[in-house]
Scaffold this active site. Structure first.
Site, PDB file in Angstrom:
ATOM      1  N   ASP A   1       0.856  -1.187   0.000  1.00 36.17           N
ATOM      2  CA  ASP A   1       0.000   0.000   0.000  1.00 36.17           C
ATOM      3  C   ASP A   1       0.890   1.234   0.000  1.00 36.17           C
ATOM      4  OD1 ASP A   1      -1.934   1.965   0.383  1.00 36.17           O
ATOM      5  OD2 ASP A   1      -3.059   0.783   1.836  1.00 36.17           O
TER       6      ASP A   1
ATOM      7  N   ARG B   1      -0.327   4.412  -0.419  1.00 37.35           N
ATOM      8  CA  ARG B   1      -1.137   5.622  -0.225  1.00 37.35           C
ATOM      9  C   ARG B   1      -0.633   6.491   0.922  1.00 37.35           C
ATOM     10  NH1 ARG B   1      -6.859   2.641   0.020  1.00 37.35           N
ATOM     11  NH2 ARG B   1      -5.508   1.212   1.180  1.00 37.35           N
TER      12      ARG B   1
END
Length: 197
Positions: free
Chosen positions: A126, A128
């Site tokens: 991930d 983000r």
């Protein structure tokens, strides 16, 4: 503050009329948006969703993920509540971009799971940056949130960035035979809280 608030307009939807608020990243010029429903001022915690962009799920009706289902359900829950915010976090494919997401899908077609595919492409599971979302909440004068999410990492990062998450509200929708493995991987390898029974 990594963002500035730059524009707003009404957005009629099947769930009611939202106020669409546009934000721009100061360093990069990348844009993000919030959909605000009702009056979110005051001291009562706001029902909110941080929804990361997913072109394939949100606009192309992909069954590979639960994103489009979560987007629709979140807007419905916010409208039922009578007030709330959906932050549309423009970091496609857990922030690896659309073309790399397509490459990751191709690796998944060959047997990799969603985390393995990202790793094979040289990315973390991930990528983000949820601190941008904390800035969006701050620019909307929202500091206490009931967060629609299955991702405890989102709760942790937003809390650390100064947004008080008073409740995690589960948002488990859209399970189907095409995304069972994807959801199981999110639960097993990324810590998402999903009832996989």
């Amino acid at each position: 503050m990594q963002l500035k608030r730059v524009a707003e307009a009404k957005l009629p939807t099947p769930w009611g009329d939202f106020l669409m608020v546009g934000f721009e990243e100061i360093a990069t010029g990348h844009d993000h948006l919030a959909l605000v429903y009702g009056d979110i001022s005051g001291s009562v915690p706001v029902l909110a969703r941080v929804h990361s962009e997913c072109l394939t799920g949100d606009a192309l009706f992909s069954l590979r993920c639960d994103c489009g289902f979560q987007l629709e359900a979140a807007l419905g829950h916010i409208a039922e509540e009578g007030r709330g915010v959906l932050l549309y976090h423009r970091q496609e494919g857990r922030n690896i971009g659309l073309l790399n997401k397509i490459r990751a899908y191709a690796l998944q077609d060959l047997g990799a799971d969603t985390v393995e595919a990202n790793h094979q492409l040289g990315f973390a599971a991930d990528e983000r940056d949820f601190t941008l979302c904390a800035d969006m909440f701050k620019l909307l004068d929202v500091d206490e949130v009931r967060l629609l999410t299955n991702n405890p990492q989102k709760v942790k990062i937003l809390n650390e960035a100064g947004i008080n998450i008073v409740e995690r509200v589960p948002l488990i929708v859209g399970r189907n035979p095409k995304n069972e493995h994807y959801l199981a991987t999110k639960a097993a390898k990324m810590g998402h809280i999903l009832d996989m029974k």
